[in-house]
Design a protein around this motif. Structure first.
Motif, PDB file in Angstrom:
ATOM      1  N   UNK A 252       0.812  -1.207   0.000  1.00 35.24           N
ATOM      2  CA  UNK A 252       0.000   0.000   0.000  1.00 35.24           C
ATOM      3  C   UNK A 252       0.851   1.266   0.000  1.00 35.24           C
ATOM      4  N   UNK A 253       2.028   1.197   0.601  1.00 36.82           N
ATOM      5  CA  UNK A 253       2.861   2.400   0.672  1.00 36.82           C
ATOM      6  C   UNK A 253       3.260   2.900  -0.715  1.00 36.82           C
ATOM      7  N   UNK A 276      -1.928  13.300  -3.004  1.00 32.79           N
ATOM      8  CA  UNK A 276      -3.225  13.542  -2.353  1.00 32.79           C
ATOM      9  C   UNK A 276      -3.072  13.502  -0.842  1.00 32.79           C
ATOM     10  N   UNK A 277      -3.191  14.658  -0.191  1.00 30.97           N
ATOM     11  CA  UNK A 277      -3.150  14.702   1.263  1.00 30.97           C
ATOM     12  C   UNK A 277      -4.347  13.973   1.871  1.00 30.97           C
ATOM     13  N   UNK A 278      -5.484  14.065   1.209  1.00 29.47           N
ATOM     14  CA  UNK A 278      -6.686  13.388   1.705  1.00 29.47           C
ATOM     15  C   UNK A 278      -6.479  11.880   1.687  1.00 29.47           C
ATOM     16  N   UNK A 282      -6.201   9.425   5.146  1.00 29.96           N
ATOM     17  CA  UNK A 282      -7.137   8.338   5.458  1.00 29.96           C
ATOM     18  C   UNK A 282      -6.409   6.994   5.507  1.00 29.96           C
ATOM     19  N   UNK A 283      -5.369   6.845   4.708  1.00 28.26           N
ATOM     20  CA  UNK A 283      -4.569   5.619   4.768  1.00 28.26           C
ATOM     21  C   UNK A 283      -3.842   5.538   6.113  1.00 28.26           C
ATOM     22  N   UNK A 287      -3.220   2.698  10.406  1.00 27.88           N
ATOM     23  CA  UNK A 287      -2.126   2.209  11.249  1.00 27.88           C
ATOM     24  C   UNK A 287      -1.610   3.298  12.196  1.00 27.88           C
ATOM     25  N   UNK A 288      -2.425   4.312  12.439  1.00 29.77           N
ATOM     26  CA  UNK A 288      -2.001   5.441  13.261  1.00 29.77           C
ATOM     27  C   UNK A 288      -1.596   5.067  14.674  1.00 29.77           C
TER      28      UNK A 288
END
Length: 316
Positions: A252-253, A276-278, A282-283, A287-288
């Protein structure tokens, strides 16, 4: 490469294109222009009817052909590898045309080369990424015909963001493959500008009898010019993730502009050039709990806004 092999390869290249520039030959074979002129003269002395025009290049007189060319085992392997990619990444018509051409190529191979590629044929494959949706295949041949013949292409197109269709008359420039999709670059007569059309959003197309004479950018020139403009909109993002958990991010990265990573005190710092900052905000929410945003502040702010909205929804 010895000189005899180089002369043979040079002759094949001269037959492969209508006009070949001396500079192109020099760059391919890693020789000087003086050596190119000397090799061309040797071919002429051997009876090859080469026509040279100053400032244009070299061409072979119409009607001249070499007997069937012999291929090496490595070249034959390259054909099989390309066949797998063509079958998977293009439309059935293009794949069929390639397969037909490959039969002709196989017909001039030596017996040992045929045995070589028969062994490899079942050992080379192209597998779809299970995490990416299968794209709807669209016939590439009408687009390629329009490009080659400089014909206007009429199509019904729906944008990526809407299923609403619009009729477009376009002057095709080129096609390219990126991120599991084919794209058509064309001059859109409706918008009076170059546009990038994702081919799986082309609902129908038709070659018009109407030719166009406008001189357009080549595909290479277009990508160089407009690619730089897209790069200017990228934002550098740095995110630190626990080193023993970074493997969980998987592929995904790469979809968010991953550039590099380095370990610092048990954390892995990942650098992205994000468009895209958005999207990356959200991604990151996935894993935050095992990472933190280093920069930019605007990304931290957007994640905080999303968390606020999520909390409000959870308490509603």
């Amino acid at each position: 490469m010895n000189r005899l092999d180089r002369l043979t390869a040079m002759l094949i290249q001269l037959q492969s294109k209508r006009v070949v520039k001396a500079q192109d030959l020099a760059e391919r074979f890693g020789i000087s222009l003086r050596s190119v002129y000397r090799d061309i003269r040797s071919l002429e002395e051997a009876g090859v009817p080469i026509v040279g025009e100053a400032g244009v290049g070299y061409s072979i007189m119409e009607g001249y052909r070499l007997p069937p060319v012999m291929f090496t085992a490595d070249e034959a392997t390259a054909f099989i590898t390309a066949e797998k990619l063509v079958e998977k990444l293009t439309d059935p018509e293009t794949a069929g045309q390639y397969k037909s051409a490959l039969y002709k190529i196989k017909s001039v191979l030596r017996s040992d080369e045929k045995a070589h590629i028969e062994v490899l044929d079942e050992q080379i494959g192209v597998v779809s990424n299970p995490y990416l949706p299968e794209t709807r295949q669209v016939a590439l041949q009408p687009m390629l015909q329009a490009i080659a013949r400089k014909q206007v292409l009429h199509m019904e197109y729906s944008t990526i963001y809407s299923e609403k269709q619009s009729a477009r008359d376009v002057e095709p420039v080129g096609v390219f493959f990126m991120g599991n999709n084919w794209y058509l670059i064309a001059w859109c007569r409706l918008r009076n500008d170059y546009r990038n059309f994702r081919t799986d959003h082309i609902r129908s197309m038709q070659l018009k009898e109407q030719p166009f004479d406008k001189k357009h950018l080549t595909l290479k020139e277009y990508l160089k010019k407009y690619g730089k403009e897209r790069e200017m909109k990228l934002t550098e993002v740095k995110i630190a993730v626990q080193s023993d958990r970074v493997a969980h991010l998987g592929e995904q990265k790469y979809y968010h502009g991953f550039v590099s990573q380095q370990e610092k005190n048990g954390m892995t710092e990942l650098t992205f050039m994000a468009s895209s900052m958005e999207g990356i905000a959200r991604w990151y929410m996935m894993f935050g709990d095992i990472g933190r945003i280093i920069s930019p502040p605007s990304l931290k702010k957007r994640v905080a806004e999303i968390m606020k909205g999520l909390t409000a929804n959870m308490n509603a």
